[in-house]
Design a protein around this motif. Structure first.
Motif, mmCIF file in Angstrom:
data_model
loop_
_atom_site.group_PDB
_atom_site.id
_atom_site.type_symbol
_atom_site.label_atom_id
_atom_site.label_comp_id
_atom_site.label_asym_id
_atom_site.label_seq_id
_atom_site.Cartn_x
_atom_site.Cartn_y
_atom_site.Cartn_z
ATOM 1 N N ILE A 110 0.547 -1.534 -0.170
ATOM 2 C CA ILE A 110 -0.117 0.248 0.256
ATOM 3 C C ILE A 110 1.002 0.595 0.237
ATOM 4 O O ILE A 110 1.814 1.635 0.717
ATOM 5 N N ARG A 111 0.707 2.333 -1.288
ATOM 6 C CA ARG A 111 1.701 3.421 -1.309
ATOM 7 C C ARG A 111 1.432 4.348 -0.877
ATOM 8 O O ARG A 111 0.194 4.620 -0.375
ATOM 9 N N PHE A 112 1.925 5.079 -0.120
ATOM 10 C CA PHE A 112 1.558 6.533 0.797
ATOM 11 C C PHE A 112 0.318 7.038 -0.220
ATOM 12 O O PHE A 112 -0.279 7.712 0.216
ATOM 13 N N ASP A 113 1.185 7.636 -1.565
ATOM 14 C CA ASP A 113 -0.010 7.843 -2.233
ATOM 15 C C ASP A 113 -0.834 7.961 -2.204
ATOM 16 O O ASP A 113 -1.970 8.574 -2.543
ATOM 17 N N ASP A 114 -1.354 6.221 -2.845
ATOM 18 C CA ASP A 114 -2.457 6.037 -2.710
ATOM 19 C C ASP A 114 -3.249 6.398 -1.260
ATOM 20 O O ASP A 114 -5.179 6.709 -1.714
ATOM 21 N N PHE A 174 -14.499 4.526 2.567
ATOM 22 C CA PHE A 174 -14.165 2.396 3.172
ATOM 23 C C PHE A 174 -14.949 2.567 1.981
ATOM 24 O O PHE A 174 -14.087 1.457 1.049
ATOM 25 N N GLU A 175 -15.607 2.991 0.819
ATOM 26 C CA GLU A 175 -15.857 2.181 -0.170
ATOM 27 C C GLU A 175 -15.142 2.157 -1.298
ATOM 28 O O GLU A 175 -14.459 1.419 -2.182
ATOM 29 N N SER A 180 -10.511 -0.590 -3.728
ATOM 30 C CA SER A 180 -9.120 0.200 -4.447
ATOM 31 C C SER A 180 -8.015 -1.393 -4.132
ATOM 32 O O SER A 180 -7.218 -1.259 -4.594
ATOM 33 N N LEU A 181 -8.240 -1.334 -2.248
ATOM 34 C CA LEU A 181 -7.212 -2.046 -1.860
ATOM 35 C C LEU A 181 -7.981 -3.530 -1.647
ATOM 36 O O LEU A 181 -8.549 -4.384 -1.802
ATOM 37 N N LYS A 182 -6.536 -4.464 -1.679
ATOM 38 C CA LYS A 182 -6.562 -5.671 -1.324
ATOM 39 C C LYS A 182 -7.154 -6.615 -0.245
ATOM 40 O O LYS A 182 -7.341 -7.612 0.078
#
Ligand SMILES: Nc1ncnc2c1ncn2[C@@H]1O[C@H](COP(=O)(O)OP(=O)(O)OP(=O)(O)O)[C@@H](O)[C@H]1O
Length: 358
Positions: A110-114, A174-175, A180-182
């Motif tokens: 998980i990247r900071f910018d994301d 949250f949505e 977007s995240l796994k």
């Protein structure tokens, strides 16, 4: 199985007797739902290694606890979000986010910018926590938890300290995380509207026991669902936006059934979840000719059960098994229409709301 979270716990915490055994998928949001004192937080704390109740906890193929092993909290790759946001007051938002952040080359890192983008934190990045609203502070707490690169995100009533407006503001974030995240999330809540809106999987708890567990739509509409008796019962159906009619009505398909919605900012192809409250559904033998009700859908009656003295609950099935929802009608109407299980009828739905755009 490695694609699961499995939790089996049996033992005492003080006077409280916990005995649960359930599994959840390694993706999406699993809600632990039940009344106050049913053991939700105790389970979450056990997964975090903060409680030690005998049993077995396995997460994605790794054992965190069994008869011989008990990983301490700091060895469990979790992010924990509490009811009250816990930020360091002397650190800026950026410093709070990077505190404890772990660098990793993992494929799904998980990247900071994301995180900053997904949680809408860009304009807050140099502020101090005291200059943030409750909802903003909670967004930063979630961001910080995510940047520790957890395999599992644990959230204990993360919205309950927020007022209605702040809740409505934070829910879309949250949505966004969800789509977007796994990373899988275990969400403790006693608010059924959060379950309807966010959960993919539901574990229903009562007095330290699992009443039901499974996919949200399955648990909600199971014939013996403990939730069916609630006056605010609603079904949640996954649908696909088929088209937007020239008068602005969105046409959502649930299987082959068309559901009409008043909703802005939808596009054909969007996945959505629609909410149908049992109290908003009435039954007719035939399609009404002159009616303002937009949705009149053919269904068959799967089951009929009395609800209290004066009402009847109906479980209704869409054609081809595409989904189920419930209706609550008076016993008098039920008798007048002489409804029987297996009957083909028209469900008139007074209002269908869109819960989320997934
Ligand atoms: N450390 C502890 N020692 C003894 N009993 C405890 C401890 N922690 C919790 N309990 C008891 O265990 C039961 C379950 O508590 P838990 O906090 O898990 O419930 P919950 O479902 O999360 O409730 P709520 O929605 O009110 O937070 C309660 O009766 C509580 O009093």
């Amino acid at each position: 199985m490695s694609d699961q979270i499995s939790i089996r716990l049996a033992g005492q915490l003080g006077q409280f007797d916990l005995n649960v055994d359930f599994a959840a998928p390694m993706h999406g949001i699993t809600a632990l739902f039940g009344p106050s004192g049913c053991g939700k937080t105790t389970i979450l704390r056990s997964v975090a290694g903060l409680n030690r109740i005998p049993g077995e906890i396995r997460v994605g193929g790794e054992t965190w606890q069994n008869e011989r092993l008990f990983l301490p909290t700091h060895k469990r790759p979790i992010g924990y979000v509490f009811q009250e946001p816990s930020l360091f007051p002397h650190l800026s938002v950026r410093q709070n986010l990077t505190y404890g952040a772990r660098r990793t080359k993992a494929e799904h890192a998980i990247r900071f910018d994301d995180v900053v983008e997904l949680l809408g934190l860009a304009h807050l990045i140099d502020r101090w926590p005291t200059h943030l609203s409750g909802g903003e502070r909670q967004r930063v707490s979630i961001g910080r938890a995510l940047l520790s690169q957890p395999r599992l995100l644990l959230m204990d009533e993360p919205l309950s300290a927020l007022d209605r407006m702040a809740k409505d503001e934070i829910l879309p974030y949250f949505e966004a995380l969800h789509s977007s995240l796994k990373i899988p999330m275990l969400l403790v809540t006693h608010d059924i509207s959060e379950v309807e809106r966010l959960a993919d999987h539901l574990v229903l708890l009562k007095s330290g026991r699992v009443q039901a567990s499974g996919r949200l739509s399955d648990v909600l509409t199971a014939p013996d669902s403990p939730l069916a008796a609630r006056s605010d019962f609603a079904a949640v159906l996954p649908g696909l936006v088929d088209r937007i009619d020239p008068d602005g009505i969105a046409v959502v398909k649930v299987g082959e059934t068309e559901i009409y919605l008043l909703a802005d900012s939808l596009s054909p192809g969007d996945s959505v979840r629609v909410r149908i409250a049992a109290g908003d559904v009435s039954i007719a033998r035939q399609r009404a000719q002159d009616s303002s009700i937009l949705n009149a859908v053919p269904v068959h009656i799967l089951s009929i059960e009395p609800m209290g003295l004066s009402e009847t609950g109906l479980l209704l099935g869409l054609p081809d098994g595409a989904g189920q929802f419930r209706a609550r009608i008076s016993r008098r109407s039920n008798a007048k229409l002489n409804l029987q299980e297996g009957d083909e009828v028209i469900a008139q739905i007074k209002s269908v709301s869109l819960l989320a755009n997934r």
